[in-house]
Design a protein around this motif. Sequence first.
Motif, PDB file in Angstrom:
ATOM      1  N   LEU A  78      23.646  -9.188  -6.755  1.00  0.00           N
ATOM      2  CA  LEU A  78      23.005 -10.568  -7.056  1.00  0.00           C
ATOM      3  C   LEU A  78      22.495 -10.579  -8.619  1.00  0.00           C
ATOM      4  O   LEU A  78      22.519 -11.787  -9.271  1.00  0.00           O
ATOM      5  N   GLU A  79      21.807  -9.702  -9.134  1.00  0.00           N
ATOM      6  CA  GLU A  79      21.507  -9.584 -10.467  1.00  0.00           C
ATOM      7  C   GLU A  79      22.709  -9.891 -11.516  1.00  0.00           C
ATOM      8  O   GLU A  79      22.709 -10.403 -12.408  1.00  0.00           O
ATOM      9  N   ALA A  82      23.672 -13.584 -11.397  1.00  0.00           N
ATOM     10  CA  ALA A  82      22.722 -14.198 -12.267  1.00  0.00           C
ATOM     11  C   ALA A  82      22.956 -14.163 -13.660  1.00  0.00           C
ATOM     12  O   ALA A  82      22.922 -15.279 -14.372  1.00  0.00           O
ATOM     13  N   CYS A 108      25.609 -17.564 -12.435  1.00  0.00           N
ATOM     14  CA  CYS A 108      25.655 -18.188 -11.367  1.00  0.00           C
ATOM     15  C   CYS A 108      24.257 -18.647 -10.824  1.00  0.00           C
ATOM     16  O   CYS A 108      23.258 -17.419 -11.065  1.00  0.00           O
ATOM     17  N   ARG A 109      24.266 -19.538 -10.256  1.00  0.00           N
ATOM     18  CA  ARG A 109      22.680 -20.052  -9.759  1.00  0.00           C
ATOM     19  C   ARG A 109      22.647 -19.578  -8.288  1.00  0.00           C
ATOM     20  O   ARG A 109      22.747 -20.339  -7.268  1.00  0.00           O
ATOM     21  N   THR A 110      22.402 -18.347  -8.073  1.00  0.00           N
ATOM     22  CA  THR A 110      22.162 -17.782  -6.939  1.00  0.00           C
ATOM     23  C   THR A 110      21.179 -18.369  -6.066  1.00  0.00           C
ATOM     24  O   THR A 110      21.239 -18.263  -4.856  1.00  0.00           O
ATOM     25  N   GLY A 111      20.177 -18.916  -6.614  1.00  0.00           N
ATOM     26  CA  GLY A 111      19.080 -19.588  -5.836  1.00  0.00           C
ATOM     27  C   GLY A 111      19.253 -20.851  -4.988  1.00  0.00           C
ATOM     28  O   GLY A 111      18.753 -21.288  -4.244  1.00  0.00           O
ATOM     29  N   GLN A 112      20.741 -21.216  -5.544  1.00  0.00           N
ATOM     30  CA  GLN A 112      21.063 -22.754  -5.044  1.00  0.00           C
ATOM     31  C   GLN A 112      22.345 -22.565  -4.051  1.00  0.00           C
ATOM     32  O   GLN A 112      23.114 -23.511  -3.730  1.00  0.00           O
ATOM     33  N   TRP A 118      17.499 -11.347  -0.601  1.00  0.00           N
ATOM     34  CA  TRP A 118      17.824 -12.507  -1.446  1.00  0.00           C
ATOM     35  C   TRP A 118      16.932 -13.453  -1.978  1.00  0.00           C
ATOM     36  O   TRP A 118      16.746 -13.751  -3.244  1.00  0.00           O
ATOM     37  N   HIS A 134      14.950 -11.808  -4.762  1.00  0.00           N
ATOM     38  CA  HIS A 134      15.547 -12.003  -5.985  1.00  0.00           C
ATOM     39  C   HIS A 134      15.579 -13.318  -6.503  1.00  0.00           C
ATOM     40  O   HIS A 134      15.233 -13.431  -7.824  1.00  0.00           O
ATOM     41  N   THR A 135      15.471 -14.308  -5.734  1.00  0.00           N
ATOM     42  CA  THR A 135      15.460 -15.843  -6.347  1.00  0.00           C
ATOM     43  C   THR A 135      13.801 -16.085  -6.978  1.00  0.00           C
ATOM     44  O   THR A 135      13.916 -16.974  -7.821  1.00  0.00           O
ATOM     45  N   HIS A 192      31.447 -17.328  -5.840  1.00  0.00           N
ATOM     46  CA  HIS A 192      31.091 -16.393  -7.022  1.00  0.00           C
ATOM     47  C   HIS A 192      30.778 -15.075  -6.363  1.00  0.00           C
ATOM     48  O   HIS A 192      30.160 -15.005  -5.333  1.00  0.00           O
TER      49      HIS A 192
END
Length: 260
Positions: free
Chosen positions: A88-89, A92, A96-100, A136, A139-140, A190
């Motif tokens: 995930l890091e 990011a 990549c907008r992992t929070g969306q 997750w 992380h966000t 992604h």
Amino acid sequence: DLGGPLAAGVLADGHYLLPGRAAAAGLAAARGAALGMRADEGLLDTALPVLLGRQVLPPSPPARPHLPRSSFKRYPFARPLSAVLAALEELALDGCRTGQASSVEVRLPAPLLAFVTATTTPDGPADAASSAAVAWHAHTQGRARDVAFVRAAAPVRAPRFTLVADDGLSRLLPDRWGAEVVVTVQGREHGARVEVAPGDPGAELTAAELDDKFRRNLLGRDRVAVEQLLNACLAVDNLGRARDLRSGLLRAVPAEAARL
């Protein structure tokens, strides 16, 4: 019986006490040896394998014993999730907008799926630490390394999660505990694959990272006492008495240590 992480088929809290019990047993053994007590030095190499019907192992080397290929986790989550958070890091960092994300697919070695869930309503810290969805969310929020986030075990909002067994990653066990994460954002996928998790052999944490983790886990304590305890831990090989380490622990975390 404290039970392990899957005692009675559930992710149990009791296994967190097992390292402490093992350390206490080691201290008792050292104290007994200092008083002259003797034990069978071939117990693990010879007697125990025979009792279990297994092949006798070669003698232990005479050099000072050590633990080779040890892991020190970067994150306060279950070890199978270390590679997930590292992936995930990476995503990011790549923009990549992992929070969306609208959905997240987590691919893990098949045997490790028994230790991971996707619950968004953890029953406690052990349940939170094993949840890919909680990881997750941490992380966000920029709190993937924050043990307080796991201890809170609060419900989280997360996209649709899918946990998938990956045969390729399974073949890397037990040396590598990898993961692959595919995040869908606005209809576009992604992906990132991490085969060696941060803190595992081959991707060891630096001394500075280990010190930072120690301080972070004791955040909010008396800073002077925390530094004294850290220095005592770093010099444990040169401590003349176990009480010197315990006194540092009592100063740094008095409420918890007083119950020991």
